[in-house]
Enzyme design. Structure first.
Site, PDB file in Angstrom:
ATOM      1  N   ASN A 202       0.852  -1.192   0.000  1.00 53.54           N
ATOM      2  CA  ASN A 202       0.000   0.000   0.000  1.00 53.54           C
ATOM      3  C   ASN A 202       0.894   1.250   0.000  1.00 53.54           C
ATOM      4  O   ASN A 202       1.725   1.417   0.897  1.00 53.54           O
ATOM      5  CB  ASN A 202      -0.897  -0.059   1.251  1.00 53.54           C
ATOM      6  CG  ASN A 202      -1.824   1.140   1.355  1.00 53.54           C
ATOM      7  OD1 ASN A 202      -1.399   2.276   1.151  1.00 53.54           O
ATOM      8  ND2 ASN A 202      -3.069   0.892   1.693  1.00 53.54           N
TER       9      ASN A 202
ATOM     10  N   ASP B  99      -0.135   4.479   0.040  1.00 50.81           N
ATOM     11  CA  ASP B  99      -0.836   5.702   0.479  1.00 50.81           C
ATOM     12  C   ASP B  99       0.101   6.699   1.159  1.00 50.81           C
ATOM     13  O   ASP B  99       0.022   7.906   0.926  1.00 50.81           O
ATOM     14  CB  ASP B  99      -1.925   5.373   1.507  1.00 50.81           C
ATOM     15  CG  ASP B  99      -3.101   4.624   0.919  1.00 50.81           C
ATOM     16  OD1 ASP B  99      -3.158   4.471  -0.309  1.00 50.81           O
ATOM     17  OD2 ASP B  99      -3.950   4.176   1.715  1.00 50.81           O
ATOM     18  N   HIS B 100       0.963   6.174   2.035  1.00 49.49           N
ATOM     19  CA  HIS B 100       1.715   7.107   2.871  1.00 49.49           C
ATOM     20  C   HIS B 100       2.951   7.683   2.185  1.00 49.49           C
ATOM     21  O   HIS B 100       3.567   8.611   2.700  1.00 49.49           O
ATOM     22  CB  HIS B 100       2.011   6.489   4.240  1.00 49.49           C
ATOM     23  CG  HIS B 100       0.711   6.235   4.959  1.00 49.49           C
ATOM     24  ND1 HIS B 100      -0.202   7.236   5.171  1.00 49.49           N
ATOM     25  CD2 HIS B 100       0.150   5.097   5.425  1.00 49.49           C
ATOM     26  CE1 HIS B 100      -1.271   6.727   5.768  1.00 49.49           C
ATOM     27  NE2 HIS B 100      -1.089   5.439   5.926  1.00 49.49           N
TER      28      HIS B 100
ATOM     29  N   ARG C 297       4.230  18.612   1.758  1.00 52.13           N
ATOM     30  CA  ARG C 297       4.935  19.769   1.206  1.00 52.13           C
ATOM     31  C   ARG C 297       4.320  20.279  -0.093  1.00 52.13           C
ATOM     32  O   ARG C 297       4.761  21.278  -0.630  1.00 52.13           O
ATOM     33  CB  ARG C 297       6.400  19.375   0.923  1.00 52.13           C
ATOM     34  CG  ARG C 297       7.294  19.463   2.122  1.00 52.13           C
ATOM     35  CD  ARG C 297       7.466  20.923   2.521  1.00 52.13           C
ATOM     36  NE  ARG C 297       8.160  21.065   3.779  1.00 52.13           N
ATOM     37  CZ  ARG C 297       9.461  21.277   3.900  1.00 52.13           C
ATOM     38  NH1 ARG C 297      10.233  21.341   2.837  1.00 52.13           N
ATOM     39  NH2 ARG C 297       9.999  21.424   5.084  1.00 52.13           N
TER      40      ARG C 297
ATOM     41  N   HIS D 124      -5.547   3.722  -1.561  1.00 46.15           N
ATOM     42  CA  HIS D 124      -6.879   4.104  -1.067  1.00 46.15           C
ATOM     43  C   HIS D 124      -7.183   5.528  -1.509  1.00 46.15           C
ATOM     44  O   HIS D 124      -6.540   6.471  -1.062  1.00 46.15           O
ATOM     45  CB  HIS D 124      -6.867   4.000   0.464  1.00 46.15           C
ATOM     46  CG  HIS D 124      -8.189   4.262   1.119  1.00 46.15           C
ATOM     47  ND1 HIS D 124      -8.372   4.157   2.477  1.00 46.15           N
ATOM     48  CD2 HIS D 124      -9.399   4.613   0.622  1.00 46.15           C
ATOM     49  CE1 HIS D 124      -9.637   4.440   2.776  1.00 46.15           C
ATOM     50  NE2 HIS D 124     -10.270   4.730   1.669  1.00 46.15           N
TER      51      HIS D 124
ATOM     52  N   GLU E 105      -8.576   0.657  -2.955  1.00 45.80           N
ATOM     53  CA  GLU E 105      -9.406   0.700  -1.742  1.00 45.80           C
ATOM     54  C   GLU E 105     -10.321   1.893  -1.860  1.00 45.80           C
ATOM     55  O   GLU E 105      -9.865   2.996  -2.201  1.00 45.80           O
ATOM     56  CB  GLU E 105      -8.537   0.907  -0.506  1.00 45.80           C
ATOM     57  CG  GLU E 105      -7.894  -0.328   0.006  1.00 45.80           C
ATOM     58  CD  GLU E 105      -7.065   0.007   1.235  1.00 45.80           C
ATOM     59  OE1 GLU E 105      -7.372   0.988   1.940  1.00 45.80           O
ATOM     60  OE2 GLU E 105      -6.095  -0.706   1.456  1.00 45.80           O
TER      61      GLU E 105
ATOM     62  N   GLU F 229     -11.230  -9.156   2.996  1.00 42.46           N
ATOM     63  CA  GLU F 229      -9.954  -8.837   3.628  1.00 42.46           C
ATOM     64  C   GLU F 229     -10.241  -8.690   5.117  1.00 42.46           C
ATOM     65  O   GLU F 229     -11.061  -7.856   5.523  1.00 42.46           O
ATOM     66  CB  GLU F 229      -9.357  -7.548   3.053  1.00 42.46           C
ATOM     67  CG  GLU F 229      -8.012  -7.230   3.714  1.00 42.46           C
ATOM     68  CD  GLU F 229      -7.204  -6.174   2.977  1.00 42.46           C
ATOM     69  OE1 GLU F 229      -7.280  -6.105   1.736  1.00 42.46           O
ATOM     70  OE2 GLU F 229      -6.500  -5.409   3.657  1.00 42.46           O
TER      71      GLU F 229
ATOM     72  N   HIS G 203      -3.879  -4.504   7.751  1.00 42.11           N
ATOM     73  CA  HIS G 203      -3.971  -3.354   8.648  1.00 42.11           C
ATOM     74  C   HIS G 203      -3.084  -3.540   9.868  1.00 42.11           C
ATOM     75  O   HIS G 203      -3.271  -4.461  10.652  1.00 42.11           O
ATOM     76  CB  HIS G 203      -5.399  -3.046   9.111  1.00 42.11           C
ATOM     77  CG  HIS G 203      -5.562  -1.571   9.401  1.00 42.11           C
ATOM     78  ND1 HIS G 203      -5.063  -0.989  10.534  1.00 42.11           N
ATOM     79  CD2 HIS G 203      -6.103  -0.576   8.659  1.00 42.11           C
ATOM     80  CE1 HIS G 203      -5.327   0.314  10.483  1.00 42.11           C
ATOM     81  NE2 HIS G 203      -5.947   0.579   9.353  1.00 42.11           N
TER      82      HIS G 203
ATOM     83  N   GLY H 289       1.015  -1.361   4.381  1.00 43.48           N
ATOM     84  CA  GLY H 289       1.416  -0.034   3.945  1.00 43.48           C
ATOM     85  C   GLY H 289       2.261   0.725   4.938  1.00 43.48           C
ATOM     86  O   GLY H 289       3.470   0.910   4.758  1.00 43.48           O
TER      87      GLY H 289
HETATM   88  N1  PXP Z   1      -5.968  -3.048   3.981  1.00 45.54           N
HETATM   89  C1  PXP Z   1      -6.929  -2.100   4.045  1.00 45.54           C
HETATM   90  C2  PXP Z   1      -8.288  -2.452   3.542  1.00 45.54           C
HETATM   91  C3  PXP Z   1      -6.652  -0.803   4.547  1.00 45.54           C
HETATM   92  O1  PXP Z   1      -7.624   0.112   4.607  1.00 45.54           O
HETATM   93  C4  PXP Z   1      -5.340  -0.504   4.930  1.00 45.54           C
HETATM   94  C5  PXP Z   1      -4.999   0.878   5.398  1.00 45.54           C
HETATM   95  O2  PXP Z   1      -5.145   1.770   4.341  1.00 45.54           O
HETATM   96  C6  PXP Z   1      -4.370  -1.508   4.823  1.00 45.54           C
HETATM   97  C7  PXP Z   1      -4.713  -2.775   4.373  1.00 45.54           C
HETATM   98  C8  PXP Z   1      -2.930  -1.250   5.175  1.00 45.54           C
HETATM   99  O3  PXP Z   1      -2.822  -0.957   6.513  1.00 45.54           O
HETATM  100  P1  PXP Z   1      -1.417  -0.451   7.066  1.00 45.54           P
HETATM  101  O4  PXP Z   1      -1.118   0.840   6.381  1.00 45.54           O
HETATM  102  O5  PXP Z   1      -1.659  -0.314   8.525  1.00 45.54           O
HETATM  103  O6  PXP Z   1      -0.415  -1.515   6.732  1.00 45.54           O
END
Ligand code: PXP
Length: 248
Positions: free
Chosen positions: A11, A13-14, A22, A47, A74, A155, A198, A220
């Site tokens: 993932n 996202d971060h 920034r 996501h 997501e 999931e 997660h 992620g």
């Molecule tokens: N799976 C789902 C459905 C999620 O919403 C997330 C968080 O965005 C993750 C996995 C990944 O979680 P983490 O970032 O804590 O590894």
């Protein structure tokens, strides 16, 4: 008997969270996705939140166009997100609950309580050829609802288990682990494909890799955090090794 292969979905996202802190284009989640794939990720997860706090629409379009492995989008089951998913056609869509004020996806989807609202979303995504997964707690009522909604995949939300372990609440961690184990088994009995995610880190990913019902982990935050010190490619390789150890 050999256990089924355990896929790693990374993932990103971060990576976008850091970029957005920034403004501008750096670091690029698509570039990170390519590095993760090069290092052994089997797919990329992103996501697209309603408030676009990390991943943005053009990240999703670029991920779909540029990565060589399956994209798992997501998303909340809203009309806007369904429109985007149907237009983008990712390999998979994971339906998650979403609240603006939450820091992350704190709980699972209430598939049992929201069957009426979720049914058309699942149907539209499936009609577009997208593999639908529901992000739920490992509770029998939620698993049964996912099966009756016709979602091929669930999931399992591993957050409560990971939190209990991190906070040394051993009895709660054991109780959450038993729920995950039983839930994964029940889901397979209903013919569902089982993913989990997660809050996973090297240790918890290694532990959960021992459950042969689970065929994909989505990870992620921990990997992006590890990337700061050891690099994303090395973090993904170390996660792959942890999962392989657990699987053995
Ligand atoms: N799976 C789902 C459905 C999620 O919403 C997330 C968080 O965005 C993750 C996995 C990944 O979680 P983490 O970032 O804590 O590894």
């Amino acid at each position: 008997m050999a256990l089924p292969y355990l896929r790693l979905g990374v993932n990103v996202d971060h990576v976008a969270t850091v970029r957005n802190a920034r403004g501008g284009r750096h670091p690029d989640p698509v570039h990170a996705a390519k590095i993760a794939i090069e290092a052994g990720a089997d797919g990329i997860t992103a996501h697209l939140r309603e408030d676009r706090r990390h991943i943005r629409d053009d990240d999703i379009a670029r991920l779909k166009a540029e990565i060589a492995k399956p994209l798992n989008l997501e998303m909340a089951a809203t009309d806007e997100m369904i429109r985007i998913a149907v237009a983008t056609r990712p390999h998979a869509a994971c339906l998650v609950p979403e609240r603006r004020e939450e820091r992350t996806t704190e709980g699972g989807l209430d598939a049992a309580g929201q069957q009426v609202q979720l049914a058309p979303a699942v149907a539209k995504l499936k009609r577009a050829g997208i593999r639908v997964s529901l992000f739920i707690a490992a509770e029998p009522a939620q698993i049964e609802a996912a099966a009756s909604l016709g979602a091929p995949v669930i999931e399992i939300h591993t957050g409560a288990w990971c939190d209990a372990l991190a906070e040394h609440r051993a009895a709660e961690a054991q109780c959450q682990w038993e729920r995950i184990r039983a839930g994964a088994k029940l889901a397979r009995e209903h013919g569902l494909e089982v993913h989990a995610g997660h809050g996973l880190d090297f240790d918890t990913a290694e532990t959960i890799a021992a459950l042969n019902e689970v065929v994909e982990l989505n990870i992620g935050h921990f990997l992006v955090g590890e990337a700061i010190t050891r690099g994303l490619g090395n973090a993904v390789k170390a996660m792959r090794a942890a999962m392989d150890r657990g699987r053995r």
